[in-house]
Design an enzyme around this catalytic site. Structure first.
Site, PDB file in Angstrom:
ATOM      1  N   GLN A  89      -2.374   2.715   9.968  1.00 17.14           N
ATOM      2  CA  GLN A  89      -1.080   2.751   9.283  1.00 17.14           C
ATOM      3  C   GLN A  89      -0.035   3.534  10.083  1.00 17.14           C
ATOM      4  O   GLN A  89       1.159   3.255  10.001  1.00 17.14           O
ATOM      5  CB  GLN A  89      -1.214   3.389   7.891  1.00 17.14           C
ATOM      6  CG  GLN A  89      -1.949   2.543   6.868  1.00 17.14           C
ATOM      7  CD  GLN A  89      -3.421   2.838   6.829  1.00 17.14           C
ATOM      8  OE1 GLN A  89      -4.011   3.267   7.824  1.00 17.14           O
ATOM      9  NE2 GLN A  89      -4.051   2.604   5.701  1.00 17.14           N
ATOM     10  N   ASN A  99      -5.489  12.499   0.447  1.00 11.30           N
ATOM     11  CA  ASN A  99      -4.591  11.639   1.232  1.00 11.30           C
ATOM     12  C   ASN A  99      -5.459  10.895   2.243  1.00 11.30           C
ATOM     13  O   ASN A  99      -6.686  11.099   2.312  1.00 11.30           O
ATOM     14  CB  ASN A  99      -3.495  12.474   1.915  1.00 11.30           C
ATOM     15  CG  ASN A  99      -2.421  11.583   2.539  1.00 11.30           C
ATOM     16  OD1 ASN A  99      -1.925  10.655   1.909  1.00 11.30           O
ATOM     17  ND2 ASN A  99      -2.080  11.838   3.791  1.00 11.30           N
ATOM     18  N   LYS A 100      -4.829  10.054   3.031  1.00 11.63           N
ATOM     19  CA  LYS A 100      -5.535   9.215   3.998  1.00 11.63           C
ATOM     20  C   LYS A 100      -6.571   9.997   4.798  1.00 11.63           C
ATOM     21  O   LYS A 100      -6.335  11.132   5.200  1.00 11.63           O
ATOM     22  CB  LYS A 100      -4.511   8.576   4.934  1.00 11.63           C
ATOM     23  CG  LYS A 100      -5.041   7.671   6.008  1.00 11.63           C
ATOM     24  CD  LYS A 100      -5.937   6.570   5.506  1.00 11.63           C
ATOM     25  CE  LYS A 100      -5.306   5.726   4.429  1.00 11.63           C
ATOM     26  NZ  LYS A 100      -6.298   4.872   3.714  1.00 11.63           N
ATOM     27  N   ARG A 139      -7.642  -0.322  -6.852  1.00 12.13           N
ATOM     28  CA  ARG A 139      -7.921   0.811  -5.947  1.00 12.13           C
ATOM     29  C   ARG A 139      -8.058   2.075  -6.817  1.00 12.13           C
ATOM     30  O   ARG A 139      -7.247   2.282  -7.724  1.00 12.13           O
ATOM     31  CB  ARG A 139      -6.791   1.006  -4.915  1.00 12.13           C
ATOM     32  CG  ARG A 139      -6.680  -0.160  -3.934  1.00 12.13           C
ATOM     33  CD  ARG A 139      -5.719   0.159  -2.800  1.00 12.13           C
ATOM     34  NE  ARG A 139      -6.335   1.012  -1.801  1.00 12.13           N
ATOM     35  CZ  ARG A 139      -5.664   1.563  -0.782  1.00 12.13           C
ATOM     36  NH1 ARG A 139      -4.365   1.353  -0.658  1.00 12.13           N
ATOM     37  NH2 ARG A 139      -6.290   2.332   0.096  1.00 12.13           N
ATOM     38  N   ASP A 188      -2.175  10.804  -2.280  1.00 11.03           N
ATOM     39  CA  ASP A 188      -2.543   9.766  -3.240  1.00 11.03           C
ATOM     40  C   ASP A 188      -2.866  10.339  -4.604  1.00 11.03           C
ATOM     41  O   ASP A 188      -2.742   9.668  -5.619  1.00 11.03           O
ATOM     42  CB  ASP A 188      -3.725   8.949  -2.705  1.00 11.03           C
ATOM     43  CG  ASP A 188      -3.233   8.056  -1.582  1.00 11.03           C
ATOM     44  OD1 ASP A 188      -3.099   8.556  -0.443  1.00 11.03           O
ATOM     45  OD2 ASP A 188      -2.916   6.884  -1.848  1.00 11.03           O
ATOM     46  N   ARG A 212       0.838  -1.185   0.000  1.00 11.30           N
ATOM     47  CA  ARG A 212       0.000   0.000   0.000  1.00 11.30           C
ATOM     48  C   ARG A 212       0.878   1.243   0.000  1.00 11.30           C
ATOM     49  O   ARG A 212       2.101   1.149   0.084  1.00 11.30           O
ATOM     50  CB  ARG A 212      -0.993   0.000   1.180  1.00 11.30           C
ATOM     51  CG  ARG A 212      -0.429  -0.637   2.391  1.00 11.30           C
ATOM     52  CD  ARG A 212      -0.120   0.143   3.622  1.00 11.30           C
ATOM     53  NE  ARG A 212      -0.214   1.545   3.569  1.00 11.30           N
ATOM     54  CZ  ARG A 212       0.818   2.352   3.686  1.00 11.30           C
ATOM     55  NH1 ARG A 212       2.055   1.875   3.819  1.00 11.30           N
ATOM     56  NH2 ARG A 212       0.681   3.649   3.678  1.00 11.30           N
ATOM     57  N   GLY A 213       0.210   2.418  -0.117  1.00 14.03           N
ATOM     58  CA  GLY A 213       0.956   3.654  -0.285  1.00 14.03           C
ATOM     59  C   GLY A 213       1.089   3.891  -1.781  1.00 14.03           C
ATOM     60  O   GLY A 213       1.457   2.970  -2.530  1.00 14.03           O
ATOM     61  N   ALA A 214       0.781   5.128  -2.215  1.00 19.37           N
ATOM     62  CA  ALA A 214       0.675   5.395  -3.655  1.00 19.37           C
ATOM     63  C   ALA A 214       1.909   4.957  -4.467  1.00 19.37           C
ATOM     64  O   ALA A 214       1.767   4.208  -5.445  1.00 19.37           O
ATOM     65  CB  ALA A 214       0.364   6.880  -3.859  1.00 19.37           C
TER      66      ALA A 214
HETATM   67  O1  MRU Z   1      -4.693   3.278   2.166  1.00 15.31           O
HETATM   68  P1  MRU Z   1      -3.208   3.474   2.110  1.00 15.31           P
HETATM   69  O2  MRU Z   1      -2.491   2.908   3.280  1.00 15.31           O
HETATM   70  O3  MRU Z   1      -2.630   3.013   0.782  1.00 15.31           O
HETATM   71  O4  MRU Z   1      -3.031   5.053   2.162  1.00 15.31           O
HETATM   72  C1  MRU Z   1      -1.747   5.588   2.053  1.00 15.31           C
HETATM   73  C2  MRU Z   1      -1.706   7.052   2.161  1.00 15.31           C
HETATM   74  O5  MRU Z   1      -2.701   7.731   2.298  1.00 15.31           O
HETATM   75  C3  MRU Z   1      -0.350   7.680   2.002  1.00 15.31           C
HETATM   76  O6  MRU Z   1      -0.251   8.851   2.759  1.00 15.31           O
HETATM   77  C4  MRU Z   1      -0.127   8.021   0.522  1.00 15.31           C
HETATM   78  O7  MRU Z   1      -0.377   6.912  -0.299  1.00 15.31           O
HETATM   79  C5  MRU Z   1       1.244   8.515   0.264  1.00 15.31           C
HETATM   80  S1  MRU Z   1       2.470   7.279   0.415  1.00 15.31           S
HETATM   81  C6  MRU Z   1       3.978   7.976   0.066  1.00 15.31           C
END
Ligand code: MRU
Length: 361
Positions: free
Chosen positions: A202, A253-254, A95, A243, A52-54
């Site tokens: 997270q 973002n999250k 996603r 994201d 996970r994470g963009a």
């Molecule tokens: O749902 P996730 O855990 O994939 O969400 C991740 C985030 O919101 C991060 O802040 C974002 O992807 C940036 S990662 C460098």
């Protein structure tokens, strides 16, 4: 098991035709390294947040579509292209919010089109090289974001972050954590506050884990405490990841990020988004155009609890991301420099710098 910081978040295992990841749903209790071989396994790993994470999702998609291409049996280019496209659309559906997923797949599709006149095995080899380049680029980009972000803070600062935009969300360094890691190497002695980040934690499971493993001074706080630590004057800057950034600077973002930004504005704490240019989507005009992923109810009502913590049948609203309005964002830190409002103008400059650097090779 080696230290988690020495383990690649995503790696290509060419010999076994697999992508190797750390299963992030198991952290921090156990470090399980898993191999993803089929397209379904890759899709599920992205959807279930095992990876996970963009940026990490983008790298996984690039490696995933390469593996799919390697397995295609086609008579001619048209047949190959149509099977490739089907596989890319499938991975892209895992996603919706993180633009790096479609960005990486589009970039891989560009390689197929550019090489349309060549034999299929050669196209597949070009795809392999591009997937590795996307991975290597991610490391360089995160390091550059770290250097640019570090110029905004000073030794001893208190820095707050939300979710995990760390090494585990990228290949190395992270985005929001890159200034923290680089500062740590240079003796900055930051005090980091990590929001736990409901509902999937997270911040608690991943950010506080990776930062403490790397020896940084990290304090875990509940999401509803960020305003309070800012009010006490403990936070000098907020660094978060993203994201998808729209052309006007609105940023997804999250979930919970926009609340942090509102509190930061109230307490005069600079609020920085760390964004690789691959996450800036100039085709999305504003935050209102960003598709926000909705996730299952059980993530809110029972996941992580030893027993269910909400009444059966209660209505749940569980969007995975929110949009922070551009006027709450002090600056957007990219690998090509720091963009400041108005973002429609500063992004032009950033993308000019990117085009010039790509031209130079
Ligand atoms: O749902 P996730 O855990 O994939 O969400 C991740 C985030 O919101 C991060 O802040 C974002 O992807 C940036 S990662 C460098």
């Amino acid at each position: 098991m080696k230290n988690i910081m020495e383990q690649d978040t995503v790696a290509l295992d060419e010999q076994n035709g697999a992508i190797v990841i750390i299963d992030q749903t198991k952290l921090p209790y156990s470090t399980e390294i898993i191999s993803l071989r089929t397209q379904e396994e890759i899709w599920n790993a992205i959807y279930l947040l095992q990876v996970r994470g963009a940026p990490a999702i983008g790298v996984t998609a690039a490696m995933g579509i390469y593996l799919a291409a390697k397995g295609i049996k086609a008579e001619n280019y048209e047949d190959f292209y149509s099977q490739f496209k089907k596989a890319a659309d499938y991975l892209d559906s895992a996603r919706p919010t993180a633009v790096n997923l479609s960005w990486a797949l589009r970039r891989m599709e560009g390689v197929v089109r550019k090489n349309s006149g060549r034999p299929i095995p050669e196209i597949v080899e070009e795809l392999r090289k591009e997937a590795i380049e996307i991975r290597d680029e991610d490391i360089r980009v995160c390091k550059a974001i770290g250097e640019n972000g570090l110029s905004l803070v000073k030794p001893g600062d208190g820095l707050l972050t939300h979710c995990n935009a760390g090494q585990l969300a990228t290949v190395r360094y992270g985005t929001a954590t890159a200034p923290m890691y680089l500062g740590h190497e240079r003796g900055y002695n930051f005090r980091i506050y990590a929001d736990e980040t409901r509902p999937l934690l997270q911040g608690a499971r991943l950010t506080s884990f990776e930062l403490s493993q790397a020896g940084l001074d990290v304090t875990l706080i509940c999401d509803n405490m960020s305003a309070s630590v800012m009010r006490k004057g403990l936070v000098n800057a907020v660094f978060v990841g993203c994201d998808r950034v729209a052309a006007n600077g609105d940023t997804a973002n999250k979930i919970g990020t926009s609340m942090v930004a509102l509190a930061a504005k109230r307490y005069n704490v600079p609020f920085y988004i760390c964004a690789p240019t691959s996450t800036i989507d100039m085709n999305t005009k504003t935050g209102a155009d960003i598709k926000i992923e909705l996730r299952p109810d059980h993530e809110v009502t029972e996941m992580w609890y030893s027993r269910r913590m909400a009444p059966e049948g209660v209505k749940v609203f569980n969007p995975a991301f929110d949009v922070t309005d551009n006027d709450l964002i002090t600056a957007i830190v990219t690998e090509y420099g720091i963009a400041r409002p108005p973002y429609s103008e500063s992004f032009k400059k950033i993308f000019e710098l990117k085009a010039a650097s790509e031209k130079k090779g």
